[in-house]
Design an enzyme around this catalytic site. Sequence first.
Site, PDB file in Angstrom:
ATOM      1  N   HIS A  36     -12.229 -41.139  45.662  1.00  0.00           N
ATOM      2  CA  HIS A  36     -12.990 -41.161  44.402  1.00  0.00           C
ATOM      3  C   HIS A  36     -14.021 -42.284  44.330  1.00  0.00           C
ATOM      4  O   HIS A  36     -14.863 -42.309  43.453  1.00  0.00           O
ATOM      5  CB  HIS A  36     -12.078 -41.149  43.177  1.00  0.00           C
ATOM      6  CG  HIS A  36     -11.122 -42.316  43.072  1.00  0.00           C
ATOM      7  ND1 HIS A  36     -11.217 -43.456  43.821  1.00  0.00           N
ATOM      8  CD2 HIS A  36     -10.037 -42.496  42.281  1.00  0.00           C
ATOM      9  CE1 HIS A  36     -10.240 -44.286  43.499  1.00  0.00           C
ATOM     10  NE2 HIS A  36      -9.499 -43.737  42.577  1.00  0.00           N
TER      11      HIS A  36
HETATM   12  C1  LIG Z   1      11.862 -41.860  23.156  1.00  0.00           C
HETATM   13  C2  LIG Z   1      12.619 -40.580  23.141  1.00  0.00           C
HETATM   14  C3  LIG Z   1      13.551 -40.319  22.053  1.00  0.00           C
HETATM   15  C4  LIG Z   1      12.469 -39.682  24.085  1.00  0.00           C
HETATM   16  C5  LIG Z   1      11.569 -39.832  25.202  1.00  0.00           C
HETATM   17  C6  LIG Z   1      12.118 -39.039  26.308  1.00  0.00           C
HETATM   18  C7  LIG Z   1      11.490 -39.396  27.579  1.00  0.00           C
HETATM   19  C8  LIG Z   1      11.614 -38.451  28.710  1.00  0.00           C
HETATM   20  C9  LIG Z   1      10.850 -40.520  27.688  1.00  0.00           C
HETATM   21  C10 LIG Z   1      10.192 -40.917  28.938  1.00  0.00           C
HETATM   22  C11 LIG Z   1      10.311 -42.378  29.092  1.00  0.00           C
HETATM   23  C12 LIG Z   1       9.544 -42.697  30.289  1.00  0.00           C
HETATM   24  C13 LIG Z   1      10.144 -42.419  31.608  1.00  0.00           C
HETATM   25  C14 LIG Z   1       8.327 -43.224  30.121  1.00  0.00           C
HETATM   26  C15 LIG Z   1       7.501 -43.511  31.209  1.00  0.00           C
HETATM   27  C16 LIG Z   1       6.315 -44.020  30.950  1.00  0.00           C
HETATM   28  C17 LIG Z   1       5.373 -44.340  31.965  1.00  0.00           C
HETATM   29  C18 LIG Z   1       5.710 -44.148  33.370  1.00  0.00           C
HETATM   30  C19 LIG Z   1       4.184 -44.816  31.556  1.00  0.00           C
HETATM   31  C20 LIG Z   1       3.152 -45.166  32.437  1.00  0.00           C
HETATM   32  C21 LIG Z   1       1.985 -45.642  31.977  1.00  0.00           C
HETATM   33  C22 LIG Z   1       0.979 -45.996  32.917  1.00  0.00           C
HETATM   34  C23 LIG Z   1      -0.259 -46.408  32.573  1.00  0.00           C
HETATM   35  C24 LIG Z   1      -0.684 -46.534  31.165  1.00  0.00           C
HETATM   36  C25 LIG Z   1      -1.124 -46.705  33.657  1.00  0.00           C
HETATM   37  C26 LIG Z   1      -2.388 -47.120  33.542  1.00  0.00           C
HETATM   38  C27 LIG Z   1      -3.123 -47.303  34.743  1.00  0.00           C
HETATM   39  C28 LIG Z   1      -4.450 -47.566  34.811  1.00  0.00           C
HETATM   40  C29 LIG Z   1      -5.259 -47.763  33.588  1.00  0.00           C
HETATM   41  C30 LIG Z   1      -5.024 -47.625  36.144  1.00  0.00           C
HETATM   42  C31 LIG Z   1      -6.276 -47.855  36.403  1.00  0.00           C
HETATM   43  C32 LIG Z   1      -6.695 -47.872  37.804  1.00  0.00           C
HETATM   44  C33 LIG Z   1      -7.945 -48.157  38.200  1.00  0.00           C
HETATM   45  C34 LIG Z   1      -9.024 -48.523  37.254  1.00  0.00           C
HETATM   46  C35 LIG Z   1      -8.217 -48.055  39.611  1.00  0.00           C
HETATM   47  C36 LIG Z   1      -9.383 -48.283  40.126  1.00  0.00           C
HETATM   48  C37 LIG Z   1      -9.630 -48.038  41.575  1.00  0.00           C
HETATM   49  C38 LIG Z   1     -11.040 -47.584  41.859  1.00  0.00           C
HETATM   50  C39 LIG Z   1     -12.025 -48.697  41.688  1.00  0.00           C
HETATM   51  C40 LIG Z   1     -11.443 -46.412  40.984  1.00  0.00           C
HETATM   52  O1  LIG Z   1     -11.073 -47.185  43.193  1.00  0.00           O
HETATM   53  C1  LIG Z   2      -9.581 -48.759  45.312  1.00  0.00           C
HETATM   54  S1  LIG Z   2      -8.976 -49.709  46.608  1.00  0.00           S
HETATM   55  C2  LIG Z   2      -7.481 -48.868  47.035  1.00  0.00           C
HETATM   56  C3  LIG Z   2      -6.508 -49.762  47.736  1.00  0.00           C
HETATM   57  C4  LIG Z   2      -5.133 -49.114  47.995  1.00  0.00           C
HETATM   58  N1  LIG Z   2      -5.239 -47.954  48.844  1.00  0.00           N
HETATM   59  C5  LIG Z   2      -4.476 -48.798  46.670  1.00  0.00           C
HETATM   60  O1  LIG Z   2      -4.383 -47.618  46.312  1.00  0.00           O
HETATM   61  O2  LIG Z   2      -4.051 -49.745  45.995  1.00  0.00           O
HETATM   62  C6  LIG Z   2     -10.063 -49.293  47.936  1.00  0.00           C
HETATM   63  C7  LIG Z   2      -9.767 -50.030  49.229  1.00  0.00           C
HETATM   64  O3  LIG Z   2     -10.668 -49.556  50.239  1.00  0.00           O
HETATM   65  C8  LIG Z   2     -11.150 -50.695  50.959  1.00  0.00           C
HETATM   66  N2  LIG Z   2     -12.466 -50.373  51.506  1.00  0.00           N
HETATM   67  C9  LIG Z   2     -13.589 -50.108  50.821  1.00  0.00           C
HETATM   68  N3  LIG Z   2     -14.613 -49.860  51.671  1.00  0.00           N
HETATM   69  C10 LIG Z   2     -14.107 -49.983  52.919  1.00  0.00           C
HETATM   70  C11 LIG Z   2     -14.664 -49.843  54.219  1.00  0.00           C
HETATM   71  N4  LIG Z   2     -15.956 -49.531  54.390  1.00  0.00           N
HETATM   72  N5  LIG Z   2     -13.854 -50.017  55.296  1.00  0.00           N
HETATM   73  C12 LIG Z   2     -12.533 -50.327  55.120  1.00  0.00           C
HETATM   74  N6  LIG Z   2     -11.944 -50.470  53.910  1.00  0.00           N
HETATM   75  C13 LIG Z   2     -12.729 -50.298  52.829  1.00  0.00           C
HETATM   76  C14 LIG Z   2     -11.215 -51.770  49.916  1.00  0.00           C
HETATM   77  O4  LIG Z   2     -11.277 -53.063  50.507  1.00  0.00           O
HETATM   78  C15 LIG Z   2      -9.953 -51.523  49.116  1.00  0.00           C
HETATM   79  O5  LIG Z   2      -8.850 -52.187  49.648  1.00  0.00           O
END
Ligand SMILES: CC(C)=CCC/C(C)=C/CC/C(C)=C/C=C/C(C)=C/C=C/C=C(C)/C=C/C=C(C)/C=C/C=C(C)/C=C/CC(C)(C)O
Ligand SMILES: C[S@@+](CC[C@H](N)C(=O)[O-])C[C@H]1O[C@@H](n2cnc3c(N)ncnc32)[C@H](O)[C@@H]1O
Length: 388
Positions: free
Chosen positions: A288
């Site tokens: 992505h």
């Molecule tokens: C309460 C009652 C009565 C009933 C409930 C019954 C029931 C089954 C409850 C379930 C309880 C349960 C197991 C809850 C679990 C909850 C979980 C697992 C919640 C998880 C939440 C996770 C979140 C909010 C994660 C957020 C992650 C983010 C924002 C990640 C961002 C990642 C990025 C920006 C990565 C970037 C990488 C790039 C740059 C795009 O390459």
């Molecule tokens: C979004 S992160 C994901 C890291 C890991 N796989 C995870 O899910 O936590 C992207 C990874 O790709 C690596 N990466 C980006 N461009 C790269 C390239 N040209 N060669 C090798 N690694 C690269 C970055 O350094 C970084 O660790």
Amino acid sequence: MRAIRRFFRPSRDWWRDVRNRKLADPDFQRSAANFALTRPFARRSSRRLFDLVAGFVYSQALTAAVELELFTVLSRGPRTLPEVAVAAGLTQDACERLLRALQSIDLVEIDDSGEETTYALAALGAALVANPGATAMIRHHKDLYQDLSDPVALLRGRHSETRLAKLWPYAAEAKGQPPADANVAAYTDLMAASQDLVADEILSAYDLSWAKRMLDLGGGDGRFLRKVAAAHPDIELHLFDLPPVAAIARERIGDTRFGRRIIVHEGDFFTDLYPDRFDLISLVRIIHDHEDAEAVRLLTRARDALTPGGVVVVAEPMAGSADSAAVADAYFGFYLMAMGRGRPRRPSEIAGLMNAAGLQRVHRIPTALPIATSIMIGEIPRRNVRFT
Ligand SMILES: CC(C)=CCC/C(C)=C/CC/C(C)=C/C=C/C(C)=C/C=C/C=C(C)/C=C/C=C(C)/C=C/C=C(C)/C=C/CC(C)(C)O
Ligand SMILES: C[S@@+](CC[C@H](N)C(=O)[O-])C[C@H]1O[C@@H](n2cnc3c(N)ncnc32)[C@H](O)[C@@H]1O
């Protein structure tokens, strides 16, 4: 004839047109809210629309609670207002305002049945405490929301100076090598913090015990491979990432019992030779980050590094289900726009890229929590076997 058919079986466009004209009419809205049979629908829609309008404010209440470590305080058990206020360093008045806001969005429960009112974690608050990755993301969202303060400017292409472009130097540079002053530790830590949920999801959805040699491309600090190592003692494990990230991985893996089992390689995955051939190659949250042509190039290089019968695994959030659409298309769509490169995709679009890279029998592996990741698998045939 067409008109007659339309009369008996109105088209989707016709229905949508009628519905939208009605819903956009303030008189209709008022009467729907007042009429008992349509009231639940009117309430639900107005609440949903209000949530879309006010979402940022809910997020800010959550951010305040995370920064003040309120969830940690309440995870030790119910507390009174003076206790929470002292722990958070707030006046009781401000603290009560925050706690009531958190109650309204299901993060905190208020119990006023006893002599003294107490505050405890509600269901979503408790789930958050178990998710340090989500907490790290909430703190990181300060940068994201700053970048998104002018979404139209971003959509018009003005994203060279964003905070996210600085945090993710490989995205801004578009040539792999981060500049010397880039803080790769910052993004590597962020990825490591949010990796557990993804890794657990992959390990429980896809049985990789058949593999003998595995390569994790762009493997970050090795958090995923450490989990693979713990679950599968016999797989030989290799990680490949940019030199400064590989250095962090070496240090962090070296400190664990997997120091000898996970071999870390450094290089640019677009241009450098991969260390060997593997029967399993994973790309976790990698595709992505890249536009289609780059993604196909990377997947082709992965395919070329497979032994006969080998498999490429792509794991990342994908649109395409009711649960994951907003996460992929709204959240990651705008996140990646602020970062300056890449796009979220549907499983069928990932399948198209994998097919274009010469992978075969491309299919999806269902996961329990598509919010964390979806999984696509592609293979190359064993020698003398042709897939049909
Ligand atoms: C309460 C009652 C009565 C009933 C409930 C019954 C029931 C089954 C409850 C379930 C309880 C349960 C197991 C809850 C679990 C909850 C979980 C697992 C919640 C998880 C939440 C996770 C979140 C909010 C994660 C957020 C992650 C983010 C924002 C990640 C961002 C990642 C990025 C920006 C990565 C970037 C990488 C790039 C740059 C795009 O390459
Ligand atoms: C979004 S992160 C994901 C890291 C890991 N796989 C995870 O899910 O936590 C992207 C990874 O790709 C690596 N990466 C980006 N461009 C790269 C390239 N040209 N060669 C090798 N690694 C690269 C970055 O350094 C970084 O660790």
